[in-house]
Write a protein that holds these residues in place. Structure first.
Motif, PDB file in Angstrom:
ATOM      1  N   VAL A 111     -18.493  50.945  24.425  1.00  0.00           N
ATOM      2  CA  VAL A 111     -17.376  51.222  23.519  1.00  0.00           C
ATOM      3  C   VAL A 111     -16.267  50.209  23.784  1.00  0.00           C
ATOM      4  O   VAL A 111     -15.889  49.990  24.939  1.00  0.00           O
ATOM      5  N   PRO A 112     -15.736  49.554  22.752  1.00  0.00           N
ATOM      6  CA  PRO A 112     -14.639  48.602  22.957  1.00  0.00           C
ATOM      7  C   PRO A 112     -13.403  49.294  23.539  1.00  0.00           C
ATOM      8  O   PRO A 112     -13.113  50.450  23.223  1.00  0.00           O
ATOM      9  N   ILE A 113     -12.672  48.568  24.371  1.00  0.00           N
ATOM     10  CA  ILE A 113     -11.474  49.121  24.999  1.00  0.00           C
ATOM     11  C   ILE A 113     -10.449  49.539  23.951  1.00  0.00           C
ATOM     12  O   ILE A 113      -9.708  50.506  24.159  1.00  0.00           O
ATOM     13  N   THR A 114     -10.411  48.847  22.824  1.00  0.00           N
ATOM     14  CA  THR A 114      -9.449  49.209  21.775  1.00  0.00           C
ATOM     15  C   THR A 114      -9.729  50.614  21.246  1.00  0.00           C
ATOM     16  O   THR A 114      -8.801  51.387  21.018  1.00  0.00           O
ATOM     17  N   ALA A 115     -11.008  50.933  21.079  1.00  0.00           N
ATOM     18  CA  ALA A 115     -11.374  52.274  20.611  1.00  0.00           C
ATOM     19  C   ALA A 115     -11.064  53.314  21.685  1.00  0.00           C
ATOM     20  O   ALA A 115     -10.499  54.375  21.389  1.00  0.00           O
ATOM     21  N   ALA A 116     -11.414  53.008  22.930  1.00  0.00           N
ATOM     22  CA  ALA A 116     -11.171  53.960  24.020  1.00  0.00           C
ATOM     23  C   ALA A 116      -9.676  54.246  24.174  1.00  0.00           C
ATOM     24  O   ALA A 116      -9.265  55.410  24.276  1.00  0.00           O
ATOM     25  N   GLY A 117      -8.866  53.186  24.183  1.00  0.00           N
ATOM     26  CA  GLY A 117      -7.420  53.374  24.308  1.00  0.00           C
ATOM     27  C   GLY A 117      -6.830  54.121  23.123  1.00  0.00           C
ATOM     28  O   GLY A 117      -5.942  54.958  23.284  1.00  0.00           O
ATOM     29  N   GLY A 118      -7.343  53.835  21.940  1.00  0.00           N
ATOM     30  CA  GLY A 118      -6.885  54.542  20.742  1.00  0.00           C
ATOM     31  C   GLY A 118      -7.214  56.027  20.785  1.00  0.00           C
ATOM     32  O   GLY A 118      -6.399  56.868  20.393  1.00  0.00           O
ATOM     33  N   ILE A 119      -8.398  56.355  21.284  1.00  0.00           N
ATOM     34  CA  ILE A 119      -8.790  57.768  21.403  1.00  0.00           C
ATOM     35  C   ILE A 119      -7.876  58.484  22.389  1.00  0.00           C
ATOM     36  O   ILE A 119      -7.419  59.604  22.122  1.00  0.00           O
ATOM     37  N   VAL A 120      -7.590  57.853  23.521  1.00  0.00           N
ATOM     38  CA  VAL A 120      -6.678  58.462  24.497  1.00  0.00           C
ATOM     39  C   VAL A 120      -5.306  58.675  23.861  1.00  0.00           C
ATOM     40  O   VAL A 120      -4.690  59.733  24.039  1.00  0.00           O
ATOM     41  N   ALA A 121      -4.832  57.697  23.098  1.00  0.00           N
ATOM     42  CA  ALA A 121      -3.526  57.838  22.429  1.00  0.00           C
ATOM     43  C   ALA A 121      -3.528  59.023  21.469  1.00  0.00           C
ATOM     44  O   ALA A 121      -2.576  59.811  21.445  1.00  0.00           O
ATOM     45  N   ILE A 122      -4.591  59.171  20.700  1.00  0.00           N
ATOM     46  CA  ILE A 122      -4.680  60.288  19.758  1.00  0.00           C
ATOM     47  C   ILE A 122      -4.710  61.623  20.498  1.00  0.00           C
ATOM     48  O   ILE A 122      -4.040  62.584  20.107  1.00  0.00           O
ATOM     49  N   VAL A 123      -5.442  61.688  21.597  1.00  0.00           N
ATOM     50  CA  VAL A 123      -5.494  62.916  22.401  1.00  0.00           C
ATOM     51  C   VAL A 123      -4.102  63.232  22.940  1.00  0.00           C
ATOM     52  O   VAL A 123      -3.681  64.387  22.933  1.00  0.00           O
ATOM     53  N   ILE A 124      -3.375  62.214  23.385  1.00  0.00           N
ATOM     54  CA  ILE A 124      -2.018  62.438  23.910  1.00  0.00           C
ATOM     55  C   ILE A 124      -1.104  62.964  22.815  1.00  0.00           C
ATOM     56  O   ILE A 124      -0.316  63.891  23.047  1.00  0.00           O
ATOM     57  N   ILE A 125      -1.223  62.433  21.613  1.00  0.00           N
ATOM     58  CA  ILE A 125      -0.399  62.910  20.496  1.00  0.00           C
ATOM     59  C   ILE A 125      -0.662  64.389  20.222  1.00  0.00           C
ATOM     60  O   ILE A 125       0.253  65.160  19.965  1.00  0.00           O
ATOM     61  N   TYR A 126      -1.925  64.801  20.328  1.00  0.00           N
ATOM     62  CA  TYR A 126      -2.295  66.189  20.019  1.00  0.00           C
ATOM     63  C   TYR A 126      -2.451  67.058  21.251  1.00  0.00           C
ATOM     64  O   TYR A 126      -3.005  68.143  21.168  1.00  0.00           O
ATOM     65  N   LEU A 127      -1.963  66.613  22.407  1.00  0.00           N
ATOM     66  CA  LEU A 127      -2.199  67.301  23.666  1.00  0.00           C
ATOM     67  C   LEU A 127      -1.718  68.746  23.673  1.00  0.00           C
ATOM     68  O   LEU A 127      -2.323  69.591  24.334  1.00  0.00           O
ATOM     69  N   GLY A 128      -0.672  69.048  22.960  1.00  0.00           N
ATOM     70  CA  GLY A 128      -0.172  70.415  22.939  1.00  0.00           C
ATOM     71  C   GLY A 128      -1.174  71.401  22.370  1.00  0.00           C
ATOM     72  O   GLY A 128      -1.082  72.595  22.608  1.00  0.00           O
ATOM     73  N   ASN A 129      -2.162  70.902  21.647  1.00  0.00           N
ATOM     74  CA  ASN A 129      -3.129  71.778  20.992  1.00  0.00           C
ATOM     75  C   ASN A 129      -4.483  71.819  21.683  1.00  0.00           C
ATOM     76  O   ASN A 129      -5.425  72.369  21.142  1.00  0.00           O
ATOM     77  N   ILE A 130      -4.596  71.221  22.876  1.00  0.00           N
ATOM     78  CA  ILE A 130      -5.885  71.198  23.560  1.00  0.00           C
ATOM     79  C   ILE A 130      -5.730  71.645  25.012  1.00  0.00           C
ATOM     80  O   ILE A 130      -4.652  71.517  25.597  1.00  0.00           O
ATOM     81  N   PRO A 131      -6.804  72.182  25.606  1.00  0.00           N
ATOM     82  CA  PRO A 131      -6.736  72.615  27.013  1.00  0.00           C
ATOM     83  C   PRO A 131      -6.484  71.439  27.964  1.00  0.00           C
ATOM     84  O   PRO A 131      -6.842  70.296  27.677  1.00  0.00           O
ATOM     85  N   ASP A 132      -5.899  71.732  29.122  1.00  0.00           N
ATOM     86  CA  ASP A 132      -5.546  70.706  30.108  1.00  0.00           C
ATOM     87  C   ASP A 132      -6.743  69.900  30.606  1.00  0.00           C
ATOM     88  O   ASP A 132      -6.596  68.743  30.976  1.00  0.00           O
ATOM     89  N   LEU A 133      -7.907  70.484  30.622  1.00  0.00           N
ATOM     90  CA  LEU A 133      -9.103  69.814  31.137  1.00  0.00           C
ATOM     91  C   LEU A 133      -9.622  68.731  30.197  1.00  0.00           C
ATOM     92  O   LEU A 133     -10.335  67.823  30.619  1.00  0.00           O
ATOM     93  N   VAL A 134      -9.222  68.779  28.932  1.00  0.00           N
ATOM     94  CA  VAL A 134      -9.774  67.867  27.928  1.00  0.00           C
ATOM     95  C   VAL A 134      -9.411  66.407  28.205  1.00  0.00           C
ATOM     96  O   VAL A 134     -10.283  65.531  28.158  1.00  0.00           O
ATOM     97  N   LEU A 135      -8.166  66.103  28.503  1.00  0.00           N
ATOM     98  CA  LEU A 135      -7.748  64.716  28.696  1.00  0.00           C
ATOM     99  C   LEU A 135      -8.507  64.036  29.841  1.00  0.00           C
ATOM    100  O   LEU A 135      -9.072  62.958  29.643  1.00  0.00           O
TER     101      LEU A 135
END
Length: 167
Positions: free
Chosen positions: A123-147
């Protein structure tokens, strides 16, 4: 050659947005930092598009792009994730963040050292970093273990031999 440095301006924009994401992490503005990572992705897309359009790709541009990508899609997401949640995990959280950066660096080095065949290896680093960014934006809606789980999976996927088509 006219305009040969124009794509590098987009690459530097990518880098500056990655550094801005790091500054926002220091200020505990995690959502805004994640948005900077996504905007860096737009700049990364544009630098390649412009280089192909102007027919001005170079080894210098390729190396600059990799350095910018490591900051914007490796270091910045890892630091945002660490400051936001992974620090709660102590040294394990630090190891997850560091592992993400190291796997991203290995992924970029492998890409630069091989001939592109139409499919990415891992997986390209750009995709991986983008996915982490999206998870951080929506972190309030997901369990702590997900990140941490997503970051470990993405770290492995970046260095895996899985073929990923270029879109």
């Amino acid at each position: 050659m006219k305009g040969k440095h124009i794509p590098n301006l987009f690459t530097l924009g990518n880098l500056l947005l990655g550094v801005f994401a790091l500054v926002l992490a220091l200020n505990e503005e995690y959502g805004r930092g994640a948005i900077m990572i996504l905007l860096a992705g737009v700049m990364d897309y544009l630098d390649g598009k412009v280089a192909r359009k102007l027919q001005v790709s170079s080894d210098f541009g390729k190396e600059l792009d990799s350095l910018a990508d490591l900051v914007s899609f490796g270091v910045a997401p890892a630091i945002l994730a660490y400051a936001l949640k992974l620090s709660d995990w102590g040294y394990l959280g630090l190891a997850i963040a560091l592992g993400f950066v190291m796997c991203g660096a290995l992924r970029l080095a492998r890409f630069n050292a091989t001939t592109f065949s139409g499919n990415f290896m891992g997986v390209p680093i750009t995709a991986a970093g983008g996915i982490v960014a999206i998870v951080i934006i929506y972190l309030g809606n997901i369990p702590d273990l997900v990140l941490p789980m997503i970051m470990m999976l993405l770290s492995w996927l970046m260095i895996s031999k899985i073929k990923v088509p270029k879109f």
